[in-house]
Design an enzyme around this catalytic site. Structure first.
Site, PDB file in Angstrom:
ATOM      1  NE  ARG A 279       4.310   1.517  -1.245  1.00  0.00           N
ATOM      2  CZ  ARG A 279       5.224   0.754  -0.999  1.00  0.00           C
ATOM      3  NH1 ARG A 279       6.264   0.850  -1.963  1.00  0.00           N
ATOM      4  NH2 ARG A 279       5.381  -0.006   0.153  1.00  0.00           N
TER       5      ARG A 279
ATOM      6  CD  GLU B 102       8.917 -12.120 -20.980  1.00  0.00           C
ATOM      7  OE1 GLU B 102       7.731 -12.013 -21.323  1.00  0.00           O
ATOM      8  OE2 GLU B 102       9.157 -12.839 -19.996  1.00  0.00           O
TER       9      GLU B 102
ATOM     10  CD  GLU C  43       9.806 -17.315 -15.848  1.00  0.00           C
ATOM     11  OE1 GLU C  43       9.048 -17.774 -16.549  1.00  0.00           O
ATOM     12  OE2 GLU C  43       9.602 -15.787 -15.350  1.00  0.00           O
TER      13      GLU C  43
ATOM     14  CE  LYS D 105       2.795  -7.372 -15.263  1.00  0.00           C
ATOM     15  NZ  LYS D 105       4.116  -8.032 -15.280  1.00  0.00           N
TER      16      LYS D 105
ATOM     17  CB  CYS E 113      -0.839   0.054   1.198  1.00  0.00           C
ATOM     18  SG  CYS E 113      -1.978  -1.355   1.633  1.00  0.00           S
TER      19      CYS E 113
ATOM     20  CG  ASN F 180       2.823  -0.804   3.157  1.00  0.00           C
ATOM     21  OD1 ASN F 180       4.118  -0.554   2.978  1.00  0.00           O
ATOM     22  ND2 ASN F 180       2.426  -1.786   2.724  1.00  0.00           N
ATOM     23  N   GLY F 181       1.283  -3.031   5.039  1.00  0.00           N
ATOM     24  CA  GLY F 181       1.868  -4.421   5.733  1.00  0.00           C
ATOM     25  C   GLY F 181       0.771  -5.166   6.313  1.00  0.00           C
TER      26      GLY F 181
ATOM     27  CE  LYS G   5      10.414 -13.364 -17.400  1.00  0.00           C
ATOM     28  NZ  LYS G   5       9.277 -13.879 -16.840  1.00  0.00           N
TER      29      LYS G   5
ATOM     30  CD1 TRP H 107      -2.249  -3.963  -5.002  1.00  0.00           C
ATOM     31  CD2 TRP H 107      -1.656  -5.333  -3.533  1.00  0.00           C
ATOM     32  NE1 TRP H 107      -2.322  -5.304  -5.436  1.00  0.00           N
ATOM     33  CE2 TRP H 107      -1.732  -6.112  -4.687  1.00  0.00           C
ATOM     34  CE3 TRP H 107      -0.989  -6.192  -2.345  1.00  0.00           C
ATOM     35  CZ2 TRP H 107      -1.381  -7.691  -4.730  1.00  0.00           C
ATOM     36  CZ3 TRP H 107      -0.741  -7.685  -2.400  1.00  0.00           C
ATOM     37  CH2 TRP H 107      -0.968  -7.994  -3.631  1.00  0.00           C
TER      38      TRP H 107
ATOM     39  CG  HIS I 179      16.395 -38.159 -26.157  1.00  0.00           C
ATOM     40  ND1 HIS I 179      16.552 -39.378 -26.727  1.00  0.00           N
ATOM     41  CD2 HIS I 179      16.613 -38.085 -25.026  1.00  0.00           C
ATOM     42  CE1 HIS I 179      16.980 -40.273 -25.655  1.00  0.00           C
ATOM     43  NE2 HIS I 179      16.746 -39.496 -24.475  1.00  0.00           N
TER      44      HIS I 179
HETATM   45  C1  F6R Z   1       6.437 -13.279 -18.876  1.00  0.00           C
HETATM   46  C2  F6R Z   1       4.766 -13.186 -18.673  1.00  0.00           C
HETATM   47  C3  F6R Z   1       3.890 -13.821 -19.270  1.00  0.00           C
HETATM   48  C4  F6R Z   1       2.575 -13.796 -18.304  1.00  0.00           C
HETATM   49  C5  F6R Z   1       1.380 -14.631 -19.008  1.00  0.00           C
HETATM   50  C6  F6R Z   1       0.257 -15.038 -18.133  1.00  0.00           C
HETATM   51  O1  F6R Z   1       7.058 -12.658 -18.507  1.00  0.00           O
HETATM   52  O2  F6R Z   1       4.742 -12.300 -17.925  1.00  0.00           O
HETATM   53  O3  F6R Z   1       4.218 -14.971 -19.862  1.00  0.00           O
HETATM   54  O4  F6R Z   1       2.952 -14.846 -17.437  1.00  0.00           O
HETATM   55  O5  F6R Z   1       1.026 -13.799 -19.946  1.00  0.00           O
HETATM   56  O6  F6R Z   1      -0.146 -13.693 -17.595  1.00  0.00           O
HETATM   57  P1  F6R Z   1      -0.974 -13.936 -16.169  1.00  0.00           P
HETATM   58  O7  F6R Z   1      -0.183 -14.260 -15.023  1.00  0.00           O
HETATM   59  O8  F6R Z   1      -1.512 -12.489 -15.883  1.00  0.00           O
HETATM   60  O9  F6R Z   1      -2.269 -14.818 -16.293  1.00  0.00           O
END
Ligand code: F6R
Length: 612
Positions: free
Chosen positions: A27, A492, A485, A607, A2, A103-104, A489, A77, A508
């Site tokens: 936040r 992307e 993962e 996002k 928050c 906050n917390g 990263k 939040w 393989h």
């Molecule tokens: C990678 C990334 C995406 C999300 C995916 C699912 O860094 O952010 O692969 O993980 O689009 O998004 P959420 O978790 O919002 O369903």
């Protein structure tokens, strides 16, 4: 997460507080509010939604005349209690004499609330913050600073708060334990806030508050006191960042800030669910643990990074709770004919809670009678409305498009779920559970230790590999989701071609890709199959590929075969991979920066993916 701010000075407080909240909105923004005090009256206004809603609510009510020059404000939040006006901050005691913004999390708030209720207090919200207000009010004798100091000693958890009293119209008192709180020193005015940007438009002169300290603020006067009430001398710091850098907490990008926020994200997600020494408690208003009773299988559905968290869930749940687990990418699951029913617990993992395919997969499972749980970071998101229970990660708002802190928080929740299932099913001894609880609770500290100096270490590695046009990531067991993962990263945010494989699959096919130009990233932390990972690393090295290994501190098994190692603090073998993902996030980041790319806004990505 928050945002809080307090102001005391000579200028109208409302505008200063609102402008400060705008800078803290990252936040959290599910509700906001402020309380200002003038002429024996406190004007308290709260609203659900972002700051525009608060501004609209303020416009509908008469302002104080003369305008208040002291006040506190909050942007929320939600952690404890639903998103509602009742639960929005500031919270106050029943008579409205003590107002607080927090906050917390106060871990022992239930016990305190019961004690205060037995003594006659009535509560109007479901928040732990109101417990702080009521506790202070119950002990208040005209000295806010002394009362806050005494109250602080009775609170467990990690939080920061600011209190204001009707009877002391010239003073604010802040307190800090773990959560951030900084002081802003102006001429004839003082500020206190979760982060510097909240007051940077007014002053660049700040002072830090350490854990366990309180701060007493008057117009232009600030006194910091330690846990025993003794005054503390604290140097002034001049902030030199520009406004843009300040919003990123001094980091050059949101992604870097969020990588460095991961200890907090873990602490917030884990701590109050692991108060018992040998067990985990997941019950909350939004999650009834009876959902876990009698289940015969767990199914994770998710996309992208969240899918990788589901893969980790499979290793943890199968090993600790001895339950079968299925994991599928949501876009496939929803169009299969998934054989799922009332004895299945289907967990949709989604940071945003809005991903169309994950929602689609959750709907399919629900229609077929499964118990459906949303594992998400966002209160009130669509996933939370289309399920039988919600498990929240508490990572705070994530702005960088590439998921970082929300991923480690998702891992934390799948570990917590696995441990809770293990206890319910009697598959782990109390002693083993206690070991794992302790290891989970140590994770935030492990992350702090790991991040110390990691930037330079990873930067040096990126120096020799940033121009490569293909990277291979390998791991085994719980290292597999982390290899996947790490590879995601890098691709992307750097647009470099990557592949990730269970290391046993190398022979393989993928081994054909390797030559002396290929960096191979190996997750080689402690594991029941570490010797097999070492064999794979040797095979890779024999083809001239340059190996970068994530290892466990103190273990040097792979050192002779690799070009670089990044040791992570020793933990449980199931948890070390969570630590190993952090250098991989940073490696992707460093390479993107060397290539002149903006990691916060990678091309073609959004996002939140609300279309399938
Ligand atoms: C990678 C990334 C995406 C999300 C995916 C699912 O860094 O952010 O692969 O993980 O689009 O998004 P959420 O978790 O919002 O369903």
């Amino acid at each position: 997460m928050c945002g809080i701010i307090g102001y005391v000075g000579a200028r109208p407080a409302e505008e200063i507080l609102l402008a400060g909240l705008r800078k803290l909105e990252y936040r959290g923004y599910d509700s906001a509010g402020l309380s200002v005090l003038a002429d024996g009256t406190i004007r308290a206004v709260r609203a659900v939604g972002n700051l525009d809603h608060l501004e609209a609510a303020l416009a509908q009510e008469d302002a104080l005349v003369p305008p208040a020059t002291i006040g506190i404000a909050h942007t929320r939040w939600a952690t404890h209690g639903a998103v509602s006006e009742q639960n929005a901050h500031p919270l106050c005691d029943a008579e409205g004499r003590i107002h607080v913004v927090v906050n917390g999390i106060v871990e022992n708030y239930v016990g305190l609330r019961d004690r205060l209720t037995a003594a006659g207090a009535t509560f109007s919200s479901q928040t732990d913050a109101e417990v702080i207000a009521q506790l202070i009010a119950s002990e208040y004798d005209g000295d806010l600073a002394a009362t806050v100091q005494h109250a602080l000693g009775q609170l467990d958890g990690f939080f920061a708060f600011v209190a204001m009293a009707l009877d002391e119209p010239d003073v604010l008192v802040g307190a800090r334990r773990e959560c951030p709180l900084v002081i802003g020193r102006g001429t004839d005015e003082s500020f206190v806030a979760s982060a510097v940007p909240a007051f940077l438009a007014h002053t660049r002169s700040t002072q830090l508050i350490e854990n366990g300290e309180i701060v007493v603020l008057r117009a232009g006067e600030v006194e910091i006191r330690d846990a025993n009430g003794a005054p503390v001398e604290r140097e002034l710091l001049e902030i030199t960042w520009d406004a843009d850098t300040a919003e990123k907490g001094g980091y050059e990008t949101f992604m870097l800030k969020e990588i460095h926020d991961q200890a907090d994200a873990l602490a917030e997600t884990i701590n109050d669910r692991t108060v018992r020494r040998d067990g985990v408690d997941l019950a909350e208003e939004c999650f009834d643990e009876s959902l876990l009773e009698g289940i015969e299988r767990v199914v994770f559905v998710a996309c992208g990074t969240a899918y990788h968290a589901g893969l980790m869930g499979r290793y943890a749940i199968e090993e600790w709770a001895e339950l079968p687990v299925e994991v599928d990418v949501a876009s496939e699951y929803r169009y299969r004919n998934p054989l799922v029913g009332p004895r299945d617990l289907v967990v949709g993992i989604s940071q945003s809670g809005e991903t169309a395919d994950t929602l689609g997969a959750m709907r399919v499972a629900r229609e077929r009678g499964a118990r459906v749980v949303a594992l998400t970071n966002v209160m009130g998101s669509q996933a939370t409305r289309e399920c039988d229970g919600v498990l929240y990660t508490r990572a705070g708002l994530e702005i960088g498009v590439a998921a970082t802190k929300t991923f480690v928080a998702q891992l934390a929740v799948v570990y917590l779920l696995a441990l809770r299932l293990a206890e319910l099913r009697g598959t782990l001894s109390a002693e083993r559970r206690a070991e794992l609880v302790a290891a989970l609770r140590r994770l935030p500290q492990n992350v702090e230790e790991l991040l110390d100096g990691l930037d330079e270490q990873v930067d040096q590695i990126s120096q020799w590999c940033w121009q490569a046009n293909f990277f291979l990531y390998i791991g085994r067991h719980a290292g597999v989701p982390i290899a996947l993962e790490g590879a995601l990263k890098l691709k992307e945010i750097s647009y470099i071609s990557t592949d990730a494989y269970a290391a046993g699959e190398m022979k393989h096919g993928p081994i054909a890709m390797l030559d002396e130009h290929t960096p191979v990233v190996a997750v080689a932390t402690t594991s029941p199959v570490l010797t097999k990972v070492v064999n794979n690393i040797q095979e890779v090295a024999a083809r001239g590929a340059k190996v970068i290994a994530m290892t466990t501190a103190g273990d040097h098994t792979v050192d002779a075969h690799v070009k670089a190692t990044v040791p992570v603090p020793a933990s449980d073998p199931m948890l070390e991979p969570l630590l190993a993902v952090i250098p991989l996030q940073l490696l992707a980041y460093k390479i993107a920066m060397r290539r002149g790319l903006n990691p916060d806004q990678p091309r073609n990505l959004a996002k939140t993916v609300t279309v399938e």
